[in-house]
Design an enzyme around this catalytic site. Structure first.
Site, PDB file in Angstrom:
ATOM      1  N   ASP A  20      30.268  56.586 -17.798  1.00  0.00           N
ATOM      2  CA  ASP A  20      30.776  56.923 -19.129  1.00  0.00           C
ATOM      3  C   ASP A  20      29.636  57.194 -20.104  1.00  0.00           C
ATOM      4  OD1 ASP A  20      32.755  57.387 -21.016  1.00  0.00           O
ATOM      5  OD2 ASP A  20      32.834  55.296 -21.646  1.00  0.00           O
ATOM      6  N   ASN A  68      42.218  61.560 -18.233  1.00  0.00           N
ATOM      7  CA  ASN A  68      41.310  62.588 -18.750  1.00  0.00           C
ATOM      8  C   ASN A  68      41.967  63.975 -18.823  1.00  0.00           C
ATOM      9  OD1 ASN A  68      38.376  61.069 -17.183  1.00  0.00           O
ATOM     10  ND2 ASN A  68      39.089  60.862 -19.288  1.00  0.00           N
TER      11      ASN A  68
HETATM   12  C1  IPE Z   1      36.537  56.505 -17.958  1.00  0.00           C
HETATM   13  O1  IPE Z   1      35.932  56.994 -19.110  1.00  0.00           O
HETATM   14  C2  IPE Z   1      36.750  57.599 -16.965  1.00  0.00           C
HETATM   15  C3  IPE Z   1      35.554  58.139 -16.344  1.00  0.00           C
HETATM   16  C4  IPE Z   1      34.328  57.764 -16.531  1.00  0.00           C
HETATM   17  C5  IPE Z   1      35.784  59.196 -15.382  1.00  0.00           C
HETATM   18  P1  IPE Z   1      36.789  57.432 -20.382  1.00  0.00           P
HETATM   19  O2  IPE Z   1      35.827  57.934 -21.378  1.00  0.00           O
HETATM   20  O3  IPE Z   1      37.886  58.334 -19.979  1.00  0.00           O
HETATM   21  O4  IPE Z   1      37.435  56.041 -20.843  1.00  0.00           O
HETATM   22  P2  IPE Z   1      37.944  55.583 -22.268  1.00  0.00           P
HETATM   23  O5  IPE Z   1      38.849  56.659 -22.784  1.00  0.00           O
HETATM   24  O6  IPE Z   1      36.756  55.395 -23.130  1.00  0.00           O
HETATM   25  O7  IPE Z   1      38.638  54.285 -22.013  1.00  0.00           O
HETATM   26  C1  IPE Z   2      32.475  60.246 -18.887  1.00  0.00           C
HETATM   27  O1  IPE Z   2      31.887  60.634 -20.075  1.00  0.00           O
HETATM   28  C2  IPE Z   2      32.819  61.409 -18.011  1.00  0.00           C
HETATM   29  C3  IPE Z   2      34.261  61.718 -17.961  1.00  0.00           C
HETATM   30  C4  IPE Z   2      35.222  60.967 -18.425  1.00  0.00           C
HETATM   31  C5  IPE Z   2      34.637  62.968 -17.310  1.00  0.00           C
HETATM   32  P1  IPE Z   2      32.743  60.940 -21.367  1.00  0.00           P
HETATM   33  O2  IPE Z   2      33.118  62.382 -21.346  1.00  0.00           O
HETATM   34  O3  IPE Z   2      33.904  60.002 -21.457  1.00  0.00           O
HETATM   35  O4  IPE Z   2      31.710  60.647 -22.513  1.00  0.00           O
HETATM   36  P2  IPE Z   2      31.984  59.906 -23.884  1.00  0.00           P
HETATM   37  O5  IPE Z   2      32.582  58.574 -23.555  1.00  0.00           O
HETATM   38  O6  IPE Z   2      32.916  60.770 -24.654  1.00  0.00           O
HETATM   39  O7  IPE Z   2      30.642  59.780 -24.496  1.00  0.00           O
HETATM   40 MG    MG Z   3      34.119  58.186 -22.320  1.00  0.00          MG
END
Ligand code: IPE
Ligand code: IPE
Ligand code: MG
Length: 249
Positions: A20, A68
């Site tokens: 993340d 997502n």
């Molecule tokens: C979790 O991250 C999913 C992945 C890393 C693929 P998210 O960014 O989707 O999670 P939340 O929304 O902060 O809980």
């Molecule tokens: C995790 O990074 C990757 C995916 C969920 C695909 P994020 O896209 O959630 O990055 P932040 O949390 O918005 O920084």
């Molecule tokens: Mg994230």
């Protein structure tokens, strides 16, 4: 899977990672979120190599959650294209390094071209033994429990299993990670202390390491810190502590 409470392994057999922080990493640099996802691929490549070298048997990476899909379509489409591109580019090297690739998640929801690449990568690398890399795409812990229950219910309806015979072991055999030991260590980067619907069933006794580093900045030093954290844990699985001060703080 059953764990052994009486052994305290120094090194995790199975490491799972919630990668993340890609979006924030890019935003901080004034770049589009997709640039963060591209940088995230580099960090993923590095952890695969580092875990294989550290003797980890299974590495599970959370790449795209069932939630997502609710992101803006530009980001979702960009990620799907990136997955196709990365598979095209990386599979040969993974195969050369004797890494077996597996995917978990709701495949039918993914673009057909991606489904095909995934199936091809799995069959190409099926015999590899050095490390198994499991990539969770369109995966959710609740989805996983749902699909396991659906499949068990179908067997009940067909008279193959009696309702009384349904127990944790039966469900376990129908979960996405059937046959794989539960994660010993879960790493979540990006400064959030939550599971975000990752492996709900399999994380029951996993040691959890939350770290503030944004995923694209997670390198070998950060992995070493996570492994050192794991080595200090005393796993009890609900039992009492071992005598002679075996417990960490
Ligand atoms: C979790 O991250 C999913 C992945 C890393 C693929 P998210 O960014 O989707 O999670 P939340 O929304 O902060 O809980
Ligand atoms: C995790 O990074 C990757 C995916 C969920 C695909 P994020 O896209 O959630 O990055 P932040 O949390 O918005 O920084
Ligand atoms: Mg994230």
């Amino acid at each position: 899977m059953q764990q052994e409470a009486d052994k305290q392994p120094e090194r995790p057999r199975h490491v799972a990672v919630i990668m993340d922080g890609n979006g924030r990493w890019a935003t901080r640099l004034g770049r589009p979120r997709l640039a963060g996802h591209r940088a995230g691929v580099k960090a993923a490549r590095a952890i695969v190599e580092n875990c294989a070298n550290a003797g980890v048997e299974v590495l599970t990476l959370f790449a795209f959650s069932s939630e997502n899909w609710q992101r803006p379509s530009d980001e979702v489409n960009g990620l799907m294209r990136l997955f196709v591109e990365v598979l095209q580019r990386e599979v040969a090297a993974l195969h050369e390094n004797e890494i077996r690739l597996r995917f978990i998640g709701d495949r039918a929801s993914l673009p057909t071209i991606l489904q095909k690449r995934m199936a091809r990568a799995e069959s190409l690398t099926a015999g590899n033994q050095r490390m198994t890399l499991i990539v969770a795409i369109a995966y959710g812990g609740r989805w996983d429990i749902e699909q396991a229950v659906r499949r068990v219910a179908a067997k009940v309806a067909a008279g193959e299993i009696s309702p009384q015979a349904i127990d944790a072991a039966v469900l376990e055999r129908h979960m996405a990670l059937a046959g794989v030991p539960d994660p010993d260590l879960l790493i979540r980067t990006g400064n959030e202390s939550r599971i975000s619907n990752f492996l709900l069933w399999n994380l029951a006794y996993t040691e959890i390491y939350f770290c503030p580093t944004l995923w694209p900045d997670f390198g070998s030093a950060e992995l070493q810190a996570a492994l050192a954290f794991y080595a200090r844990r005393a796993r009890r699985f609900g039992r009492v502590a071992e005598p002679l001060g075996m417990l960490a703080d």
